[in-house]
Write a protein that holds these residues in place. Structure first.
Motif, mmCIF file in Angstrom:
data_model
loop_
_atom_site.group_PDB
_atom_site.id
_atom_site.type_symbol
_atom_site.label_atom_id
_atom_site.label_comp_id
_atom_site.label_asym_id
_atom_site.label_seq_id
_atom_site.Cartn_x
_atom_site.Cartn_y
_atom_site.Cartn_z
ATOM 1 N N ILE A 200 0.827 -1.215 0.000
ATOM 2 C CA ILE A 200 0.000 0.000 0.000
ATOM 3 C C ILE A 200 0.857 1.260 0.000
ATOM 4 O O ILE A 200 0.340 2.374 0.069
ATOM 5 C CB ILE A 200 -0.961 -0.015 1.213
ATOM 6 C CG1 ILE A 200 -2.164 0.875 0.951
ATOM 7 C CG2 ILE A 200 -0.246 0.367 2.509
ATOM 8 C CD1 ILE A 200 -3.365 0.564 1.758
ATOM 9 N N ALA A 201 2.173 1.082 -0.095
ATOM 10 C CA ALA A 201 3.105 2.223 -0.084
ATOM 11 C C ALA A 201 2.757 3.295 -1.115
ATOM 12 O O ALA A 201 2.833 4.496 -0.805
ATOM 13 C CB ALA A 201 4.534 1.725 -0.272
ATOM 14 N N PRO A 202 2.387 2.925 -2.367
ATOM 15 C CA PRO A 202 2.039 3.975 -3.345
ATOM 16 C C PRO A 202 0.879 4.857 -2.876
ATOM 17 O O PRO A 202 0.887 6.067 -3.106
ATOM 18 C CB PRO A 202 1.659 3.180 -4.594
ATOM 19 C CG PRO A 202 2.386 1.879 -4.450
ATOM 20 C CD PRO A 202 2.370 1.576 -2.987
ATOM 21 N N VAL A 203 -0.113 4.259 -2.214
ATOM 22 C CA VAL A 203 -1.250 5.035 -1.707
ATOM 23 C C VAL A 203 -0.773 6.007 -0.627
ATOM 24 O O VAL A 203 -1.194 7.175 -0.582
ATOM 25 C CB VAL A 203 -2.334 4.091 -1.136
ATOM 26 C CG1 VAL A 203 -3.474 4.904 -0.526
ATOM 27 C CG2 VAL A 203 -2.857 3.163 -2.224
ATOM 28 N N ILE A 204 0.122 5.528 0.229
ATOM 29 C CA ILE A 204 0.660 6.369 1.298
ATOM 30 C C ILE A 204 1.421 7.562 0.720
ATOM 31 O O ILE A 204 1.259 8.698 1.171
ATOM 32 C CB ILE A 204 1.576 5.539 2.226
ATOM 33 C CG1 ILE A 204 0.723 4.562 3.037
ATOM 34 C CG2 ILE A 204 2.409 6.425 3.139
ATOM 35 C CD1 ILE A 204 1.516 3.599 3.888
ATOM 36 N N VAL A 205 2.223 7.310 -0.298
ATOM 37 C CA VAL A 205 2.984 8.389 -0.939
ATOM 38 C C VAL A 205 2.039 9.435 -1.519
ATOM 39 O O VAL A 205 2.241 10.648 -1.344
ATOM 40 C CB VAL A 205 3.909 7.821 -2.042
ATOM 41 C CG1 VAL A 205 4.523 8.955 -2.853
ATOM 42 C CG2 VAL A 205 5.002 6.954 -1.425
#
Length: 311
Positions: free
Chosen positions: A23-28
Protein backbone atom coordinates in the motif's frame (compact mmCIF):
# COMPACT_ATOMS: atom_id res chain seq x y z
CA UNK A 1 -9.34 -30.41 13.40
CA UNK A 2 -5.64 -31.18 13.56
CA UNK A 3 -3.56 -28.23 14.67
CA UNK A 4 -0.95 -26.97 12.20
CA UNK A 5 2.34 -26.14 13.90
CA UNK A 6 4.45 -23.24 12.62
CA UNK A 7 8.10 -23.45 11.58
CA UNK A 8 10.91 -20.97 10.84
CA UNK A 9 10.04 -21.16 7.15
CA UNK A 10 6.48 -20.12 7.98
CA UNK A 11 7.79 -17.05 9.82
CA UNK A 12 9.76 -15.99 6.74
CA UNK A 13 6.63 -16.35 4.63
CA UNK A 14 4.72 -14.18 7.11
CA UNK A 15 7.31 -11.44 6.73
CA UNK A 16 6.68 -11.50 2.97
CA UNK A 17 3.01 -10.67 3.71
CA UNK A 18 3.84 -7.26 5.20
CA UNK A 19 0.94 -5.10 4.01
CA UNK A 20 2.73 -1.77 4.14
CA UNK A 21 4.89 -2.47 1.08
CA UNK A 22 1.81 -3.16 -1.04
CA UNK A 23 0.00 0.00 0.00
CA UNK A 24 3.10 2.22 -0.08
CA UNK A 25 2.04 3.97 -3.35
CA UNK A 26 -1.25 5.04 -1.71
CA UNK A 27 0.66 6.37 1.30
CA UNK A 28 2.98 8.39 -0.94
CA UNK A 29 0.02 9.91 -2.80
CA UNK A 30 -1.74 10.84 0.46
CA UNK A 31 1.40 12.42 1.92
CA UNK A 32 1.88 14.50 -1.24
CA UNK A 33 -1.79 15.49 -1.26
CA UNK A 34 -1.65 16.54 2.40
CA UNK A 35 1.50 18.60 1.76
CA UNK A 36 -0.01 20.31 -1.31
CA UNK A 37 -3.28 21.13 0.49
CA UNK A 38 -1.31 22.54 3.42
CA UNK A 39 0.88 24.56 1.06
CA UNK A 40 -2.01 26.14 -0.84
CA UNK A 41 -4.00 26.78 2.35
CA UNK A 42 -0.88 28.14 4.08
CA UNK A 43 -1.42 25.71 6.98
CA UNK A 44 2.21 24.66 7.42
CA UNK A 45 1.45 20.98 8.03
CA UNK A 46 5.01 19.99 7.15
CA UNK A 47 8.50 21.08 8.11
CA UNK A 48 11.29 19.91 5.78
CA UNK A 49 13.65 18.80 8.54
CA UNK A 50 10.86 17.16 10.50
CA UNK A 51 9.69 15.27 7.41
CA UNK A 52 13.23 14.08 6.70
CA UNK A 53 13.54 12.79 10.27
CA UNK A 54 10.26 10.85 9.96
CA UNK A 55 11.42 9.25 6.72
CA UNK A 56 14.86 8.41 8.15
CA UNK A 57 13.35 6.83 11.25
CA UNK A 58 10.87 4.93 9.07
CA UNK A 59 13.69 3.53 6.94
CA UNK A 60 15.60 2.60 10.08
CA UNK A 61 12.51 0.77 11.31
CA UNK A 62 12.32 -1.22 8.08
CA UNK A 63 15.99 -2.22 8.33
CA UNK A 64 16.99 -2.36 12.01
CA UNK A 65 13.58 -3.32 13.36
CA UNK A 66 13.36 -6.40 11.14
CA UNK A 67 15.59 -8.55 13.37
CA UNK A 68 13.64 -7.62 16.49
CA UNK A 69 10.35 -8.30 14.71
CA UNK A 70 11.42 -11.80 13.68
CA UNK A 71 12.73 -12.62 17.16
CA UNK A 72 9.49 -11.46 18.78
CA UNK A 73 7.36 -13.35 16.26
CA UNK A 74 9.42 -16.40 17.16
CA UNK A 75 8.25 -16.03 20.77
CA UNK A 76 4.65 -15.89 19.54
CA UNK A 77 5.25 -18.99 17.40
CA UNK A 78 6.66 -20.95 20.35
CA UNK A 79 3.63 -20.07 22.50
CA UNK A 80 1.12 -20.92 19.76
CA UNK A 81 2.82 -24.26 19.10
CA UNK A 82 2.94 -25.00 22.83
CA UNK A 83 -0.73 -24.53 23.74
CA UNK A 84 -2.86 -27.63 23.09
CA UNK A 85 -5.76 -25.77 21.51
CA UNK A 86 -6.30 -23.82 18.29
CA UNK A 87 -9.05 -21.68 16.82
CA UNK A 88 -10.10 -22.45 13.25
CA UNK A 89 -9.15 -20.00 10.52
CA UNK A 90 -12.68 -18.75 9.81
CA UNK A 91 -14.17 -15.28 9.46
CA UNK A 92 -15.40 -14.88 13.05
CA UNK A 93 -11.95 -15.73 14.46
CA UNK A 94 -10.58 -12.85 12.41
CA UNK A 95 -13.00 -10.51 14.25
CA UNK A 96 -12.07 -12.03 17.62
CA UNK A 97 -8.40 -11.62 16.77
CA UNK A 98 -8.74 -8.01 15.62
CA UNK A 99 -10.63 -6.96 18.76
CA UNK A 100 -8.13 -8.83 20.95
CA UNK A 101 -5.19 -7.22 19.15
CA UNK A 102 -6.77 -3.80 19.56
CA UNK A 103 -7.34 -4.41 23.29
CA UNK A 104 -3.68 -5.43 23.64
CA UNK A 105 -2.61 -2.36 21.65
CA UNK A 106 -4.52 -0.13 24.08
CA UNK A 107 -2.62 -1.53 27.07
CA UNK A 108 0.72 -1.63 25.25
CA UNK A 109 0.23 2.03 24.36
CA UNK A 110 -0.95 3.04 27.82
CA UNK A 111 1.90 1.29 29.62
CA UNK A 112 4.31 2.91 27.17
CA UNK A 113 3.25 6.21 28.71
CA UNK A 114 3.09 5.01 32.31
CA UNK A 115 6.44 3.20 32.67
CA UNK A 116 9.75 4.78 31.78
CA UNK A 117 11.32 1.66 30.23
CA UNK A 118 8.43 1.32 27.79
CA UNK A 119 8.28 5.09 27.29
CA UNK A 120 11.80 4.80 25.83
CA UNK A 121 10.30 2.59 23.09
CA UNK A 122 7.63 5.20 22.32
CA UNK A 123 8.95 8.71 23.06
CA UNK A 124 10.34 9.03 19.51
CA UNK A 125 6.79 9.03 18.16
CA UNK A 126 5.83 12.04 20.30
CA UNK A 127 8.90 14.17 19.60
CA UNK A 128 7.45 15.93 16.54
CA UNK A 129 5.79 19.33 16.88
CA UNK A 130 3.75 18.61 13.75
CA UNK A 131 0.77 16.38 13.04
CA UNK A 132 0.76 14.83 9.59
CA UNK A 133 0.71 11.46 7.86
CA UNK A 134 4.52 11.13 8.03
CA UNK A 135 4.45 11.29 11.84
CA UNK A 136 2.94 7.79 11.74
CA UNK A 137 6.31 6.54 10.42
CA UNK A 138 8.15 8.14 13.33
CA UNK A 139 8.15 5.06 15.57
CA UNK A 140 11.07 3.84 17.65
CA UNK A 141 13.28 1.07 16.31
CA UNK A 142 12.61 -0.68 19.64
CA UNK A 143 8.83 -0.75 19.19
CA UNK A 144 8.83 -4.50 18.27
CA UNK A 145 9.78 -5.22 21.91
CA UNK A 146 6.13 -4.54 22.71
CA UNK A 147 5.18 -7.88 21.15
CA UNK A 148 5.23 -9.08 24.77
CA UNK A 149 1.88 -7.32 25.26
CA UNK A 150 0.37 -9.33 22.40
CA UNK A 151 1.26 -12.81 23.66
CA UNK A 152 -2.35 -13.37 24.86
CA UNK A 153 -3.27 -13.67 21.16
CA UNK A 154 -1.29 -16.90 20.47
CA UNK A 155 -2.24 -18.09 23.97
CA UNK A 156 -5.85 -18.07 22.81
CA UNK A 157 -4.87 -20.42 20.01
CA UNK A 158 -5.18 -17.82 17.24
CA UNK A 159 -2.81 -18.82 14.45
CA UNK A 160 0.10 -16.56 13.50
CA UNK A 161 -1.19 -15.72 10.02
CA UNK A 162 -4.46 -14.33 11.41
CA UNK A 163 -2.55 -12.54 14.16
CA UNK A 164 -0.06 -11.04 11.73
CA UNK A 165 -2.71 -9.81 9.28
CA UNK A 166 -4.83 -8.26 12.05
CA UNK A 167 -1.84 -6.52 13.60
CA UNK A 168 -0.75 -5.18 10.22
CA UNK A 169 -4.23 -3.79 9.55
CA UNK A 170 -4.24 -2.12 12.98
CA UNK A 171 -0.85 -0.53 12.27
CA UNK A 172 -2.03 0.63 8.84
CA UNK A 173 -5.13 2.24 10.37
CA UNK A 174 -2.83 4.36 12.52
CA UNK A 175 -1.46 6.05 9.42
CA UNK A 176 -4.83 7.60 8.61
CA UNK A 177 -5.43 9.17 12.05
CA UNK A 178 -2.24 11.26 11.93
CA UNK A 179 -3.58 14.34 10.15
CA UNK A 180 -5.13 17.76 10.68
CA UNK A 181 -6.97 17.62 7.35
CA UNK A 182 -9.91 15.67 8.78
CA UNK A 183 -11.82 17.48 11.50
CA UNK A 184 -14.56 15.61 13.36
CA UNK A 185 -16.44 12.68 11.82
CA UNK A 186 -20.11 11.75 12.40
CA UNK A 187 -20.95 11.16 16.08
CA UNK A 188 -21.41 7.33 15.86
CA UNK A 189 -17.95 7.01 14.26
CA UNK A 190 -16.40 9.33 16.86
CA UNK A 191 -17.99 7.29 19.66
CA UNK A 192 -16.67 3.88 18.57
CA UNK A 193 -13.54 4.40 16.49
CA UNK A 194 -10.30 6.29 16.97
CA UNK A 195 -10.46 9.30 14.66
CA UNK A 196 -7.94 12.00 13.70
CA UNK A 197 -9.62 14.27 16.27
CA UNK A 198 -9.03 11.72 19.05
CA UNK A 199 -5.44 11.11 18.04
CA UNK A 200 -4.61 14.81 17.79
CA UNK A 201 -5.57 14.98 21.47
CA UNK A 202 -3.21 12.10 22.22
CA UNK A 203 -0.30 13.95 20.60
CA UNK A 204 -1.09 17.20 22.40
CA UNK A 205 1.11 18.42 25.25
CA UNK A 206 -1.72 20.56 26.61
CA UNK A 207 -2.21 19.68 30.32
CA UNK A 208 -5.73 18.32 29.73
CA UNK A 209 -4.56 16.18 26.79
CA UNK A 210 -1.53 14.48 28.38
CA UNK A 211 -1.88 10.67 28.63
CA UNK A 212 -5.28 10.53 26.98
CA UNK A 213 -6.82 8.58 24.06
CA UNK A 214 -4.56 5.52 23.90
CA UNK A 215 -6.88 3.60 21.58
CA UNK A 216 -5.58 2.23 18.29
CA UNK A 217 -8.69 1.42 16.24
CA UNK A 218 -11.46 1.50 18.86
CA UNK A 219 -11.83 4.48 21.20
CA UNK A 220 -14.26 2.48 23.36
CA UNK A 221 -11.34 1.20 25.50
CA UNK A 222 -10.57 4.77 26.53
CA UNK A 223 -14.21 5.33 27.39
CA UNK A 224 -14.31 2.12 29.46
CA UNK A 225 -11.04 2.77 31.31
CA UNK A 226 -11.59 6.53 31.77
CA UNK A 227 -8.72 7.80 29.62
CA UNK A 228 -10.88 9.51 26.99
CA UNK A 229 -10.66 13.23 26.28
CA UNK A 230 -12.49 15.00 23.41
CA UNK A 231 -10.77 17.62 21.28
CA UNK A 232 -11.96 20.96 22.64
CA UNK A 233 -8.90 23.18 22.08
CA UNK A 234 -6.06 23.32 19.56
CA UNK A 235 -3.44 20.71 20.50
CA UNK A 236 0.15 21.82 21.04
CA UNK A 237 2.10 18.91 19.59
CA UNK A 238 5.32 17.49 20.96
CA UNK A 239 6.83 16.65 24.33
CA UNK A 240 6.32 18.70 27.49
CA UNK A 241 10.12 19.06 27.50
CA UNK A 242 10.92 19.48 23.78
CA UNK A 243 13.82 17.58 22.24
CA UNK A 244 15.53 20.17 20.04
CA UNK A 245 17.19 17.84 17.57
CA UNK A 246 16.63 16.66 14.02
CA UNK A 247 19.10 13.79 14.35
CA UNK A 248 17.10 10.55 13.87
CA UNK A 249 19.62 8.46 15.84
CA UNK A 250 19.46 10.88 18.78
CA UNK A 251 15.64 10.91 18.70
CA UNK A 252 15.57 7.10 18.89
CA UNK A 253 18.24 6.67 21.57
CA UNK A 254 18.19 9.81 23.76
CA UNK A 255 15.82 8.39 26.39
CA UNK A 256 17.75 5.11 26.55
CA UNK A 257 20.97 7.07 27.16
CA UNK A 258 19.25 9.06 29.93
CA UNK A 259 17.96 5.85 31.51
CA UNK A 260 21.41 4.24 31.59
CA UNK A 261 22.90 7.39 33.09
CA UNK A 262 20.28 7.36 35.84
CA UNK A 263 20.71 3.62 36.42
CA UNK A 264 24.42 4.22 37.05
CA UNK A 265 23.44 6.49 39.95
CA UNK A 266 21.03 3.99 41.52
CA UNK A 267 22.07 2.75 44.95
CA UNK A 268 19.91 -0.39 45.07
CA UNK A 269 17.98 -2.88 42.95
CA UNK A 270 14.77 -1.33 44.28
CA UNK A 271 15.80 2.10 42.97
CA UNK A 272 16.72 0.60 39.59
CA UNK A 273 13.34 -1.13 39.36
CA UNK A 274 11.50 2.07 40.28
CA UNK A 275 13.51 4.06 37.77
CA UNK A 276 12.61 1.63 34.97
CA UNK A 277 8.97 0.98 35.76
CA UNK A 278 7.69 4.11 37.50
CA UNK A 279 6.14 6.84 35.32
CA UNK A 280 8.50 9.02 33.25
CA UNK A 281 9.62 12.04 35.25
CA UNK A 282 9.46 10.28 38.63
CA UNK A 283 12.40 11.32 40.82
CA UNK A 284 13.88 8.07 42.13
CA UNK A 285 17.59 8.45 42.82
CA UNK A 286 19.03 10.83 45.43
CA UNK A 287 20.75 12.76 42.65
CA UNK A 288 17.44 13.25 40.79
CA UNK A 289 15.65 14.38 43.96
CA UNK A 290 18.45 16.82 44.84
CA UNK A 291 18.46 18.31 41.33
CA UNK A 292 14.66 18.63 41.43
CA UNK A 293 14.73 20.45 44.79
CA UNK A 294 17.44 22.76 43.50
CA UNK A 295 15.35 23.64 40.43
CA UNK A 296 12.30 24.28 42.64
CA UNK A 297 14.37 26.59 44.85
CA UNK A 298 15.61 28.48 41.80
CA UNK A 299 12.06 28.89 40.48
CA UNK A 300 10.80 30.16 43.85
CA UNK A 301 13.70 32.61 44.06
CA UNK A 302 12.91 33.89 40.57
CA UNK A 303 9.21 34.25 41.40
CA UNK A 304 10.08 36.17 44.57
CA UNK A 305 12.41 38.49 42.66
CA UNK A 306 9.75 39.14 40.02
CA UNK A 307 7.16 39.96 42.69
CA UNK A 308 9.51 42.37 44.40
CA UNK A 309 10.25 43.96 41.05
CA UNK A 310 6.53 44.54 40.47
CA UNK A 311 6.15 46.13 43.89
Amino acid sequence: MEKKLYTWDDLEKLDDLTIIKYIAPVIVVLVLAEWLIGYYKNRNYYDKRDAFVALAIGVGNAVLGAALKISMLTAAMVIYNMVPWAMPRVWWVFIVCFVTVDFCRYWAHRISHEQRFWWATHVTHHSSTKMNFLVSLRTSWFAPLKIIFFLPVPLLGIDLLTFFVCHQLAVLYQFFVHTELIKKLPAPVEYIFVTPSHHRVHHGSNPKYIDRNYGSTFIIWDRIFHTFEPETEQPVYGLTTPVKSYNPVFLVFHEWVAIFRDLYKCSSIKEAFQLLFYPPGTKVTAQQQSAHKERQTQVKSLETALLKGKV
